[in-house]
Design a protein around this motif. Structure first.
Motif, mmCIF file in Angstrom:
data_model
loop_
_atom_site.group_PDB
_atom_site.id
_atom_site.type_symbol
_atom_site.label_atom_id
_atom_site.label_comp_id
_atom_site.label_asym_id
_atom_site.label_seq_id
_atom_site.Cartn_x
_atom_site.Cartn_y
_atom_site.Cartn_z
ATOM 1 N N THR A 75 0.702 -1.162 -0.117
ATOM 2 C CA THR A 75 0.077 0.320 0.018
ATOM 3 C C THR A 75 1.088 1.435 -0.495
ATOM 4 O O THR A 75 0.351 2.402 0.314
ATOM 5 C CB THR A 75 -0.978 -0.061 0.926
ATOM 6 N N GLN A 93 -2.973 5.220 3.997
ATOM 7 C CA GLN A 93 -3.780 4.204 4.979
ATOM 8 C C GLN A 93 -5.140 3.671 4.087
ATOM 9 O O GLN A 93 -5.393 4.413 3.901
ATOM 10 C CB GLN A 93 -3.722 5.344 5.980
ATOM 11 N N GLY A 94 -5.507 2.938 5.298
ATOM 12 C CA GLY A 94 -7.206 3.070 5.087
ATOM 13 C C GLY A 94 -7.141 2.040 4.293
ATOM 14 O O GLY A 94 -8.160 1.363 3.947
ATOM 15 N N ASP A 139 -2.077 1.890 8.689
ATOM 16 C CA ASP A 139 -2.948 2.092 9.100
ATOM 17 C C ASP A 139 -3.088 2.781 11.168
ATOM 18 O O ASP A 139 -3.715 3.680 11.520
ATOM 19 C CB ASP A 139 -4.223 0.893 9.681
ATOM 20 N N THR A 173 -1.019 10.595 12.899
ATOM 21 C CA THR A 173 -0.397 11.277 11.711
ATOM 22 C C THR A 173 0.193 11.794 11.221
ATOM 23 O O THR A 173 0.863 11.867 10.381
ATOM 24 C CB THR A 173 -1.919 12.091 11.987
ATOM 25 N N GLN A 176 -13.578 10.590 -1.605
ATOM 26 C CA GLN A 176 -11.838 10.035 -2.375
ATOM 27 C C GLN A 176 -11.178 11.452 -2.287
ATOM 28 O O GLN A 176 -10.475 11.448 -3.508
ATOM 29 C CB GLN A 176 -11.797 9.161 -2.857
ATOM 30 N N ASN A 196 -4.165 6.697 -2.990
ATOM 31 C CA ASN A 196 -4.818 5.463 -3.399
ATOM 32 C C ASN A 196 -4.882 5.665 -5.288
ATOM 33 O O ASN A 196 -5.616 6.716 -5.390
ATOM 34 C CB ASN A 196 -5.513 4.401 -3.132
#
Length: 462
Positions: free
Chosen positions: A186, A190-191, A198, A202, A271, A294
């Protein structure tokens, strides 16, 4: 005797290409061996070749569904790090080594070209230049290693060895604009179900991305520019024209890309891309390949903006790929000046039609390579159930040529034929500009040596 003569006349450019080819093939074999794979079995050679090419050409496209760390052993990861280092610096250092080694056998025009290529007054400065490159790289990567430590100790609080290795690997990858990491499949997003990312606070995520952006920018500038800036002998107004062009174009592309991405994806209801993510996307598209957003959620317009940034890439004599900032600058400047009916000039300097021709030729040849590769891959993947969106294919094509490494996630599912095509794109994307320029230069030099010239004639165009 004939063999010796052939060696003496072998082109340095061909030697550079062969050197990269040998590194890729050797790396592919080592990555294919059981001791490089976590399952202890022989790996798929095409996948190993793809990984070796992506590493040596500092791209970052990966065929590993679960990420590098899940598929390669520690030894395999070391092999990758070495290839990334050789790929990022190898072209310049190998080129300089070849010049130093064969300097008495080179023709005068070749010596002149090499001296111009590294901004050296004589071939004797080549050794100093290489030492400076190695020193700059070592310093930047060590600084990156130290800066990364707080966040990787946060990710691996109970495993000091993993924290240290991840910090070093990511620093090498970021400075050399490779885009590989050991955090899963990934990247920095995150997510998506990756617990390592994840569960990251922050502040640590922003810190990780900030350090990465700094390394990417420095790695993609140009060693010549870095040397001039940190020599502290000149004011910005006294920088050479090359430095001014690189800095101004880099700043314009980063800021312009950020604004464009905010307009395309920052205003979406679903998103939505944050300003920081837009900045990171703009920077990482400059041939780095780390994902902070993403890529599958990018809008069509967002993908177009990203493809343009990936296509341009970084600057000459850097660790980046693409057609380079100076090429984009020359094409944009020529178009602007021609439309206004003025000579091609900027920064109190005028530029010859030969430079415009070089930039335009590179533009046409590279776009042709991208188009042909796209048509081949689309044909090969017609019946691939994993790939239904042709827009995702063109995204990977641009990513491969620009040696970026960003993908919507379809790379592992390409057929072996498409992977070979992407390998070819990554190879010419990393070595193409310098090689093509020299080909054009040789042809132009031959024309200038002729004792006659044809009468010039203009005719209607367009």
């Amino acid at each position: 005797m004939d063999t010796i003569k052939k060696r003496k006349t072998l082109s340095p450019y061909l030697l550079v290409i062969l050197s990269f080819f040998v590194i890729i093939m050797l790396g592919a074999f080592l990555l294919c061996c059981p001791f490089s794979n976590t399952d202890g079995q022989w790996g798929n050679f095409i996948d190993s070749l793809f990984t070796a090419t992506s590493s040596t050409c500092v791209t970052g496209l990966s065929v590993f569904v679960d990420g590098v760390a899940a598929e390669l052993t520690f030894f395999g990861q070391i092999i990758m790090a070495i290839m990334i280092q050789l790929g990022g610096l190898g072209f310049v250092t190998i080129l300089a080594f070849i010049i130093t080694l064969f300097k008495r056998r080179l023709q005068i025009k070749d010596r002149f070209f090499f001296a111009q290529a590294v901004s050296a007054e004589s071939i004797g400065e080549m050794t100093k230049f290489v030492r400076k490159i190695i020193f700059i790289s070592f310093c930047c990567e060590m600084i990156g290693f130290l800066l990364y430590l707080p966040v990787f100790f946060q990710i691996f609080p109970k495993d000091t060895g993993k924290a240290l290795w991840n910090s070093l690997f990511t620093s090498i990858s970021a400075f050399n604009n490779a885009g590989f990491d050991l955090l899963g499949n990934t990247s920095f997003v995150q997510g998506l179900g990756n617990p390592l990312m994840d569960n990251l606070p922050t502040w640590a995520l922003y810190y990780l991305k900030s350090v990465t952006m700094l390394l990417i920018i420095f790695g993609g500038l140009s060693f010549l520019v870095i040397m001039e800036i940190f020599s502290f002998k000149k004011k910005p107004s006294q920088y050479r024209t090359f430095t001014k062009i690189v800095l101004s174009t880099t700043i314009f592309l980063i800021l312009g890309g950020t604004v464009a991405l905010l307009l395309t994806d920052g205003l979406k209801s679903y998103q939505r891309m944050s300003p920081f993510d837009a900045l990171f996307q703009s920077v990482t598209c400059r041939t780095a390949g780390f994902a902070g957003y993403n890529q599958a959620n990018l809008s069509v317009a967002g993908r177009v903006v990203s493809c343009i940034l990936m296509y341009i890439g970084g600057s000459p004599l850097s660790t980046a790929g693409g057609i380079k900032t100076t090429t984009a600058f020359m094409i944009g400047l020529a178009m602007y000046k021609y439309l206004r009916g003025k000579k091609v000039a900027a920064f109190k300097r005028s530029y010859s039609s030969k430079m415009v021709l070089k930039a335009t030729s590179l533009l046409i040849i590279s776009l042709s390579a991208i188009l042909i590769s796209y048509l081949i891959v689309v044909g090969l993947e017609t019946n691939n159930s994993y790939i239904s969106d042709r827009g995702e294919i063109i995204y990977d094509i641009f990513s491969a040529f620009g040696t970026v490494g960003l993908s919507t996630g379809i790379t592992p599912y390409f057929s072996w034929g498409s992977k070979i095509v992407l390998c070819f794109l990554m190879f010419i994307g990393r070595l193409g500009p310098m090689t093509l320029f020299q080909v054009f230069q040789k042809n132009m030099d031959k024309d200038e040596l002729l004792h006659y010239a044809y009468v010039e004639e203009d005719f209607l165009i367009g």
